[in-house]
Design a protein around this motif. Sequence first.
Motif, PDB file in Angstrom:
ATOM      1  N   ALA A  10       0.732  -1.085   0.027  1.00 40.88           N
ATOM      2  CA  ALA A  10      -0.033   0.065   0.048  1.00 40.88           C
ATOM      3  C   ALA A  10       1.015   1.409  -0.005  1.00 40.88           C
ATOM      4  O   ALA A  10       0.298   2.324  -0.417  1.00 40.88           O
ATOM      5  CB  ALA A  10      -0.981   0.043   1.191  1.00 40.88           C
ATOM      6  N   MET A  11       2.058   1.139   0.250  1.00 43.20           N
ATOM      7  CA  MET A  11       2.886   2.389   0.600  1.00 43.20           C
ATOM      8  C   MET A  11       3.946   2.519  -0.689  1.00 43.20           C
ATOM      9  O   MET A  11       4.618   3.544  -0.741  1.00 43.20           O
ATOM     10  CB  MET A  11       3.924   2.309   1.582  1.00 43.20           C
ATOM     11  CG  MET A  11       3.085   1.700   2.949  1.00 43.20           C
ATOM     12  SD  MET A  11       1.766   3.111   3.319  1.00 43.20           S
ATOM     13  CE  MET A  11       2.636   4.516   3.726  1.00 43.20           C
ATOM     14  N   ALA A  16       1.208   6.977  -3.259  1.00 41.32           N
ATOM     15  CA  ALA A  16       0.646   5.850  -1.988  1.00 41.32           C
ATOM     16  C   ALA A  16       0.565   6.734  -1.018  1.00 41.32           C
ATOM     17  O   ALA A  16       1.050   7.822  -0.695  1.00 41.32           O
ATOM     18  CB  ALA A  16       1.641   4.653  -2.162  1.00 41.32           C
ATOM     19  N   PRO A  17      -0.537   6.165  -0.093  1.00 47.17           N
ATOM     20  CA  PRO A  17      -1.601   5.089  -0.023  1.00 47.17           C
ATOM     21  C   PRO A  17      -2.760   5.496  -0.975  1.00 47.17           C
ATOM     22  O   PRO A  17      -3.570   4.669  -1.263  1.00 47.17           O
ATOM     23  CB  PRO A  17      -1.470   4.586   1.280  1.00 47.17           C
ATOM     24  CG  PRO A  17      -1.474   5.726   2.137  1.00 47.17           C
ATOM     25  CD  PRO A  17      -0.706   6.770   1.441  1.00 47.17           C
ATOM     26  N   LEU A  38      -3.564  -5.299   2.971  1.00 48.26           N
ATOM     27  CA  LEU A  38      -3.001  -3.958   2.715  1.00 48.26           C
ATOM     28  C   LEU A  38      -1.681  -3.888   3.548  1.00 48.26           C
ATOM     29  O   LEU A  38      -2.211  -3.772   4.742  1.00 48.26           O
ATOM     30  CB  LEU A  38      -3.929  -2.994   2.676  1.00 48.26           C
ATOM     31  CG  LEU A  38      -5.077  -2.889   1.571  1.00 48.26           C
ATOM     32  CD1 LEU A  38      -5.786  -1.620   2.044  1.00 48.26           C
ATOM     33  CD2 LEU A  38      -4.530  -2.877   0.300  1.00 48.26           C
ATOM     34  N   GLY A  40       1.356  -1.550   5.127  1.00 43.95           N
ATOM     35  CA  GLY A  40       1.672  -0.365   5.257  1.00 43.95           C
ATOM     36  C   GLY A  40       1.287   0.609   6.588  1.00 43.95           C
ATOM     37  O   GLY A  40       1.146  -0.445   7.388  1.00 43.95           O
ATOM     38  N   VAL A  45      -3.298   4.399   6.225  1.00 46.36           N
ATOM     39  CA  VAL A  45      -4.201   3.686   5.190  1.00 46.36           C
ATOM     40  C   VAL A  45      -5.541   3.542   5.778  1.00 46.36           C
ATOM     41  O   VAL A  45      -6.534   3.686   4.913  1.00 46.36           O
ATOM     42  CB  VAL A  45      -3.625   2.243   4.914  1.00 46.36           C
ATOM     43  CG1 VAL A  45      -4.776   1.131   4.357  1.00 46.36           C
ATOM     44  CG2 VAL A  45      -2.043   2.187   4.716  1.00 46.36           C
ATOM     45  N   SER A  81       6.451  -2.584   3.739  1.00 51.05           N
ATOM     46  CA  SER A  81       5.287  -2.921   3.195  1.00 51.05           C
ATOM     47  C   SER A  81       5.543  -4.068   2.037  1.00 51.05           C
ATOM     48  O   SER A  81       4.981  -4.926   2.004  1.00 51.05           O
ATOM     49  CB  SER A  81       4.278  -1.610   2.671  1.00 51.05           C
ATOM     50  OG  SER A  81       5.161  -0.939   1.860  1.00 51.05           O
ATOM     51  N   SER A  99       2.393  -4.188  -6.446  1.00 59.54           N
ATOM     52  CA  SER A  99       3.083  -3.056  -5.970  1.00 59.54           C
ATOM     53  C   SER A  99       3.385  -1.950  -6.940  1.00 59.54           C
ATOM     54  O   SER A  99       3.446  -2.230  -8.190  1.00 59.54           O
ATOM     55  CB  SER A  99       4.445  -3.394  -5.348  1.00 59.54           C
ATOM     56  OG  SER A  99       5.142  -2.159  -4.963  1.00 59.54           O
TER      57      SER A  99
END
Length: 344
Positions: A10-11, A16-17, A38, A40, A45, A81, A99
Amino acid sequence: MILVKIAVDAMGGDNAPKTVVEGVLRARDEFADLEFCLYGDEQQVKPLIDNMERIEIIHTSEVIDMNDEPVKAIRRKKDSSMVQAAQAVKENKADALFSCGNTGALLTAGLLIVGRVKGVSRPGLLSTLPVLNATSGDGRFNLLDSGANADGKPEQLYQYALLGKYYAQNVRGLANPRIGLLNNGTEPHKGSKLTREAHQLIAADDSINFVGNVEARDLLTGVCDVVVADGFTGNAVLKAIEGTASATLHLLKDAIMAAGVSGKLGALMLKPVFKELKGKLDQSQYGGAVLLGAKAPVVKAHGASDAKTVYYTLKQIREIVAGQVVEKFSAYLEQQRSEQTENN
């Protein structure tokens, strides 16, 4: 209904995110068989999600950024992450890894953490690109390898032909995909030592619908469904196509603006045509680059991806898992090994 679980970094990515989560939510809402893990910073998030249905957040304290050296980052940032998402796939807690982050780091995670299919020399990156004047097929073609390995061997290009065939059959639904070898001429004797030897290996396999050598100038005309290349050449061609598409749209826009009122009126009348052209050149709809040859789908979207690109890439991952590309290719290699053992 069998659920497909995707581990998401997620990062990763420039936006992002936020854009990653937006793409995840759209995919979750459209496909009832998708669920997401997810990885991160939970504080960043969680506020982006108002409905946690089929979504789990796993907090991580580190992020691999675009400037990190890939191998060092994977080995040192254990709680990043990307690493934690890859670890989840390795431990069968998720079916695939996604990713928008550091490409080199993701490839390293795919090789060192997720691992290679037994018998695969070097996994390659498969990218999907448009065919501009398609009269048959599905209006796109695959390029493999598009940048995972700068140096290639004939045996690797042969494996890419097989991997591309399985992907086109089981994800794109092509019964007998046409496989071409990227070269500087169509004649069998043309090219480098690498391409000449690869040509012989691919041509010798009757299970491959090999159309021979293809030139870069013909790729967008739909000359074949899968284009095989070493990673250096493939990446150079990929970047050239992307750059040309972007430059063409900018040149067209500049020409219209410079033509005055008559040019703008003409553009207004041709708006549906321009919209169709822009749609064909929009790569976001084709998903991300897939690391084929890994034990599970590892898929990379561009660092600057928006939510739409994330959504289409997650949709692509769903099709890869459902098509059992990895499992079918692994079974094929196992059958080859068994036959070779019996013959010996």
